[in-house]
Design a protein around this motif. Structure first.
Motif, PDB file in Angstrom:
ATOM      1  N   VAL A  68      26.122  44.941  14.975  1.00 40.63           N
ATOM      2  CA  VAL A  68      25.737  45.677  16.186  1.00 40.63           C
ATOM      3  C   VAL A  68      26.851  46.636  16.594  1.00 40.63           C
ATOM      4  CG1 VAL A  68      25.235  45.457  18.646  1.00 40.63           C
ATOM      5  CG2 VAL A  68      24.152  43.905  17.016  1.00 40.63           C
ATOM      6  N   ARG A  69      28.071  46.146  16.620  1.00 42.65           N
ATOM      7  CA  ARG A  69      29.197  46.991  17.035  1.00 42.65           C
ATOM      8  C   ARG A  69      29.379  48.185  16.093  1.00 42.65           C
ATOM      9  NH1 ARG A  69      34.118  46.631  14.993  1.00 42.65           N
ATOM     10  NH2 ARG A  69      33.928  44.424  14.436  1.00 42.65           N
ATOM     11  N   LYS A  70      29.321  47.945  14.807  1.00 41.87           N
ATOM     12  CA  LYS A  70      29.548  49.022  13.843  1.00 41.87           C
ATOM     13  C   LYS A  70      28.435  50.071  13.887  1.00 41.87           C
ATOM     14  CE  LYS A  70      32.368  46.304  10.628  1.00 41.87           C
ATOM     15  NZ  LYS A  70      33.498  47.238  10.552  1.00 41.87           N
ATOM     16  N   LEU A  71      27.201  49.634  14.048  1.00 43.91           N
ATOM     17  CA  LEU A  71      26.096  50.591  14.165  1.00 43.91           C
ATOM     18  C   LEU A  71      26.266  51.467  15.398  1.00 43.91           C
ATOM     19  CD1 LEU A  71      23.058  48.329  13.199  1.00 43.91           C
ATOM     20  CD2 LEU A  71      23.929  50.268  11.888  1.00 43.91           C
ATOM     21  N   ARG A  72      26.635  50.857  16.506  1.00 42.91           N
ATOM     22  CA  ARG A  72      26.785  51.613  17.746  1.00 42.91           C
ATOM     23  C   ARG A  72      27.967  52.582  17.660  1.00 42.91           C
ATOM     24  NH1 ARG A  72      27.267  48.892  22.802  1.00 42.91           N
ATOM     25  NH2 ARG A  72      26.016  50.564  23.692  1.00 42.91           N
ATOM     26  N   GLU A  73      29.016  52.186  16.969  1.00 40.10           N
ATOM     27  CA  GLU A  73      30.151  53.081  16.778  1.00 40.10           C
ATOM     28  C   GLU A  73      29.762  54.312  15.977  1.00 40.10           C
ATOM     29  OE1 GLU A  73      33.749  49.721  16.848  1.00 40.10           O
ATOM     30  OE2 GLU A  73      33.048  50.581  14.940  1.00 40.10           O
ATOM     31  N   ARG A  74      28.733  54.196  15.157  1.00 37.08           N
ATOM     32  CA  ARG A  74      28.249  55.327  14.369  1.00 37.08           C
ATOM     33  C   ARG A  74      27.196  56.140  15.115  1.00 37.08           C
ATOM     34  NH1 ARG A  74      30.220  51.714  10.999  1.00 37.08           N
ATOM     35  NH2 ARG A  74      30.866  52.280   8.893  1.00 37.08           N
ATOM     36  N   GLY A 358       9.476  63.130   2.693  1.00 40.08           N
ATOM     37  CA  GLY A 358       9.944  63.616   1.398  1.00 40.08           C
ATOM     38  C   GLY A 358      11.415  63.364   1.135  1.00 40.08           C
ATOM     39  N   GLY A 359      11.991  62.359   1.788  1.00 37.32           N
ATOM     40  CA  GLY A 359      13.398  62.064   1.578  1.00 37.32           C
ATOM     41  C   GLY A 359      13.619  61.115   0.415  1.00 37.32           C
ATOM     42  N   ALA A 360      14.880  60.856   0.144  1.00 41.76           N
ATOM     43  CA  ALA A 360      15.232  59.922  -0.928  1.00 41.76           C
ATOM     44  C   ALA A 360      14.912  58.493  -0.495  1.00 41.76           C
ATOM     45  CB  ALA A 360      16.715  60.047  -1.265  1.00 41.76           C
ATOM     46  N   ASN A 361      14.641  57.648  -1.456  1.00 47.30           N
ATOM     47  CA  ASN A 361      14.373  56.244  -1.160  1.00 47.30           C
ATOM     48  C   ASN A 361      15.651  55.535  -0.734  1.00 47.30           C
ATOM     49  OD1 ASN A 361      11.717  56.572  -1.851  1.00 47.30           O
ATOM     50  ND2 ASN A 361      11.939  55.736  -3.909  1.00 47.30           N
ATOM     51  N   THR A 362      15.619  54.903   0.412  1.00 44.06           N
ATOM     52  CA  THR A 362      16.738  54.111   0.912  1.00 44.06           C
ATOM     53  C   THR A 362      16.192  52.778   1.410  1.00 44.06           C
ATOM     54  OG1 THR A 362      16.549  55.148   3.100  1.00 44.06           O
ATOM     55  CG2 THR A 362      18.159  56.094   1.577  1.00 44.06           C
ATOM     56  N   PRO A 363      17.029  51.731   1.455  1.00 41.70           N
ATOM     57  CA  PRO A 363      16.533  50.433   1.918  1.00 41.70           C
ATOM     58  C   PRO A 363      16.079  50.478   3.376  1.00 41.70           C
ATOM     59  CG  PRO A 363      18.649  50.215   0.806  1.00 41.70           C
ATOM     60  CD  PRO A 363      18.426  51.680   1.033  1.00 41.70           C
ATOM     61  N   LYS A 364      15.058  49.690   3.671  1.00 41.58           N
ATOM     62  CA  LYS A 364      14.577  49.549   5.046  1.00 41.58           C
ATOM     63  C   LYS A 364      14.844  48.144   5.597  1.00 41.58           C
ATOM     64  CE  LYS A 364      12.900  53.697   5.387  1.00 41.58           C
ATOM     65  NZ  LYS A 364      13.561  54.685   6.276  1.00 41.58           N
ATOM     66  N   PHE A 365      15.230  47.221   4.731  1.00 41.67           N
ATOM     67  CA  PHE A 365      15.478  45.851   5.168  1.00 41.67           C
ATOM     68  C   PHE A 365      16.701  45.342   4.407  1.00 41.67           C
ATOM     69  CE2 PHE A 365      13.084  42.246   7.249  1.00 41.67           C
ATOM     70  CZ  PHE A 365      14.058  41.272   7.063  1.00 41.67           C
ATOM     71  N   LEU A 454      29.390  46.254   5.064  1.00 45.60           N
ATOM     72  CA  LEU A 454      28.541  46.369   3.890  1.00 45.60           C
ATOM     73  C   LEU A 454      27.070  46.493   4.277  1.00 45.60           C
ATOM     74  CD1 LEU A 454      28.121  46.295   0.861  1.00 45.60           C
ATOM     75  CD2 LEU A 454      28.454  43.818   0.912  1.00 45.60           C
ATOM     76  N   CYS A 455      26.636  45.739   5.289  1.00 49.00           N
ATOM     77  CA  CYS A 455      25.248  45.835   5.769  1.00 49.00           C
ATOM     78  C   CYS A 455      24.932  47.248   6.244  1.00 49.00           C
ATOM     79  CB  CYS A 455      25.022  44.856   6.919  1.00 49.00           C
ATOM     80  SG  CYS A 455      24.977  43.120   6.454  1.00 49.00           S
ATOM     81  N   VAL A 456      25.837  47.820   6.999  1.00 49.06           N
ATOM     82  CA  VAL A 456      25.629  49.164   7.546  1.00 49.06           C
ATOM     83  C   VAL A 456      25.611  50.195   6.424  1.00 49.06           C
ATOM     84  CG1 VAL A 456      26.611  50.927   9.051  1.00 49.06           C
ATOM     85  CG2 VAL A 456      26.638  48.532   9.764  1.00 49.06           C
ATOM     86  N   GLN A 457      26.545  50.064   5.479  1.00 47.73           N
ATOM     87  CA  GLN A 457      26.607  51.013   4.371  1.00 47.73           C
ATOM     88  C   GLN A 457      25.389  50.913   3.463  1.00 47.73           C
ATOM     89  OE1 GLN A 457      28.742  53.422   3.906  1.00 47.73           O
ATOM     90  NE2 GLN A 457      30.123  52.883   5.602  1.00 47.73           N
ATOM     91  N   ALA A 458      24.836  49.716   3.322  1.00 51.04           N
ATOM     92  CA  ALA A 458      23.683  49.530   2.430  1.00 51.04           C
ATOM     93  C   ALA A 458      22.500  50.385   2.842  1.00 51.04           C
ATOM     94  CB  ALA A 458      23.289  48.055   2.391  1.00 51.04           C
ATOM     95  N   ASP A 481      34.751  53.549  -2.076  1.00 47.52           N
ATOM     96  CA  ASP A 481      33.721  54.425  -2.636  1.00 47.52           C
ATOM     97  C   ASP A 481      32.421  53.625  -2.699  1.00 47.52           C
ATOM     98  OD1 ASP A 481      32.048  56.051  -4.098  1.00 47.52           O
ATOM     99  OD2 ASP A 481      33.584  56.689  -5.515  1.00 47.52           O
ATOM    100  N   TRP A 482      31.673  53.666  -1.604  1.00 45.91           N
ATOM    101  CA  TRP A 482      30.468  52.845  -1.501  1.00 45.91           C
ATOM    102  C   TRP A 482      29.433  53.250  -2.531  1.00 45.91           C
ATOM    103  CZ3 TRP A 482      30.864  48.600   1.208  1.00 45.91           C
ATOM    104  CH2 TRP A 482      31.803  48.538   2.250  1.00 45.91           C
ATOM    105  N   GLN A 483      29.297  54.527  -2.760  1.00 44.37           N
ATOM    106  CA  GLN A 483      28.290  54.976  -3.730  1.00 44.37           C
ATOM    107  C   GLN A 483      28.591  54.422  -5.122  1.00 44.37           C
ATOM    108  OE1 GLN A 483      27.784  59.212  -3.841  1.00 44.37           O
ATOM    109  NE2 GLN A 483      26.188  59.144  -5.385  1.00 44.37           N
ATOM    110  N   GLN A 484      29.864  54.408  -5.494  1.00 40.03           N
ATOM    111  CA  GLN A 484      30.222  53.892  -6.810  1.00 40.03           C
ATOM    112  C   GLN A 484      29.956  52.399  -6.909  1.00 40.03           C
ATOM    113  OE1 GLN A 484      31.091  55.807  -9.409  1.00 40.03           O
ATOM    114  NE2 GLN A 484      30.934  53.930 -10.635  1.00 40.03           N
TER     115      GLN A 484
END
Length: 493
Positions: A68-74, A358-365, A454-458, A481-484
């Protein structure tokens, strides 16, 4: 304006319009002074923050409260699903959007809880504590490395780790947008915030007398009014305040509207400039009388215009910085051509949503599970080398077995997902290099702080339907490097 053949122009409406859209700073300063409201306290209209919310389940737990804190900071818009609102206030604060529900009771997962969600991060877990008891702040349990003789207190692993997860997944499937979509405005769930974003911008600014407004009614927005061609006018519109920061819609093909109109032709404008009277990118669309239809507006087909004239040398729209939206009914198309379906008088256009498509596929859960879920009963396992949860799985009500079944319910749902299996959780600061593996064989530890990050980056990664274990390495990671880390993961079969 004194000509008897001209309709009465409304100076007050003109000033109200300029004030609402903050066109002349002096007018806004006077209004704020009269209302006793300093300018610095004006609410920001944040583009990304007005998109769908991220629902965090298990929001008061060791990982959940950090998520919760990290999401709100973003700057993300967060909704925390909790069972005890007083406890949640003491942990999360008074300015977090809290909803009371229990994932083990599907009837509590109502539209108020699930509506307008963009994604779900689930950090729920059964309550485990040392047999000899613990302090009120769970100090022994949160040590994480030394595992006291444990016991389950409260609800069972079957109810929480499996049935509860299954309930949440089933409910989320009815509300989450498609994986390649991003909700921008959801008018089916009205709010004061949503209402205050939009304001009327009619031809009164050019001497006309048309009048319109936007209201939130019947689970939709109603753009309605009367358009007049008197005084050389002929348009009515509603426009958002400028968003700061703007909407970043890069990576999407366009925006989609669900509307019910009156058979007339309307326009939508997107702007990347914050100027009051600047360049806009327009698209005209026809409506079917009293019928709901979906309108797709490709970014590539937007027409750059200034005061209804096409700007031939304008660049394509920069979809990474959409600062405002506008809906309009006008007697003109472009460059003096008339709108072939325009009719002066009353009009009405209802909207259910505006979203990017039409965006890229990203996780929803994103589901936080546990390393070791496949190990109980696995042939060849040396229990003496395994973490306590694996050795004591049966004594703890089959906790890992039920976690695995909870994972399986998400995999079978059709929702794009990421399943994170952390090793032993600690209260250490974190920031260590992370090690991802698949196959459920690694052992180690990891900070709750790092799991939350990690949850937020996912949610930002273009990798879906993956399950992996994670532990911390020995070195501090200056840059991750989260993408890597994600790119080498294999999708679940």
């Amino acid at each position: 304006m004194a000509d008897k053949n001209r309709s009465q122009w409304n100076l007050c409406r003109f000033i109200e319009t300029l004030t609402y859209f903050e066109v002349i700073p002096f007018l806004n300063w006077v209004q704020q002074l009269i209302q006793g409201r300093p300018q610095d306290n004006q609410p920001r209209t944040d583009g990304e923050n007005n998109m769908g919310v991220i629902l965090v389940a298990g929001a008061t737990g060791g990982v959940g409260k950090r998520v919760v804190r990290k999401l709100r900071e973003r700057g993300e818009k967060v909704r925390a699903l909790v069972r005890d609102i007083d406890k949640a206030r003491s942990i999360l604060g008074d300015d977090v959007d809290l909803v009371v529900a229990d994932i083990t009771k599907p009837e509590t997962l109502t539209p108020m809880v699930m509506g307008n969600i963009q994604a779900v991060i689930c950090c729920t877990a059964v309550r485990v504590q040392p047999v000899e008891g613990d302090t009120a702040d769970r100090a022994k349990y949160y040590q994480g490395v030394k595992f006291y003789q444990p016991e389950i207190v409260g609800d069972t692993p079957e109810n929480v780790e499996y049935q509860g997860i299954k309930n949440l997944v089933t409910a989320a499937a009815n509300y989450l947008p498609a994986t390649n979509e991003k909700l921008i405005f959801d008018f089916t769930h009205p709010s004061t915030e949503l209402k205050n974003i939009w304001g009327a911008l009619d031809d009164v600014v050019m001497g006309g007398v048309s009048a319109s407004n936007i209201q939130l009614v019947e689970n939709s927005a109603l753009f309605a009014g009367n358009v007049s061609t008197a005084n050389s006018g002929g348009f009515a519109s509603v426009r958002t305040r400028n968003f700061e920061p703007p909407f970043n819609l890069s990576g999407y093909e366009g925006v989609e509207l669900r509307v019910k109109g009156d058979g007339q032709r309307y326009k939508i404008f997107l702007r990347t400039e914050t100027k009051w009277d600047g360049l806009g990118y327009s698209y005209s669309f026809d409506t079917v009388e009293n019928t709901w239809i979906n309108i797709r507006v490709p970014f590539a087909e937007l027409v750059p215009v200034f005061r209804a004239k096409i700007v031939q040398d304008a660049p394509p729209i920069d979809s990474s910085k959409v600062s405002s939206f506008q809906l309009m009914l006008s007697k003109f198309e472009y460059d003096g051509a008339l709108n072939p379906k325009f009719s002066a008088g009353g009009f009405a256009l209802q909207l259910e949503f505006i979203k990017a498509y039409g965006g890229a596929n990203t996780p929803k859960f994103v589901l936080v599970s546990s390393a070791g879920v496949t190990r109980p009963g696995r042939p060849g396992i040396n229990l003496d080398e395994e973490p306590p949860a694996v050795r004591l799985n049966d004594q703890l009500g089959g906790i890992l077995t039920w976690k695995l079944k909870g994972e399986d319910s998400l995999r079978a749902s059709g929702i794009p997902y990421t399943i994170i299996r952390p090793c032993a959780l600690t209260e250490e600061p974190g920031s260590k290099a992370l090690i991802f593996e698949q196959g459920d064989n690694i052992r180690g530890k990891i900070s709750r702080e790092d799991v939350a990050e990690l949850c937020v980056q996912a949610l930002q990664q273009k990798r879906c339907n993956v399950t992996f274990e994670v532990k911390e390495g020995t070195n501090v990671a200056e840059v991750v490097d989260w993408q890597q880390l994600f790119v080498n993961l294999e999708s679940d079969r």
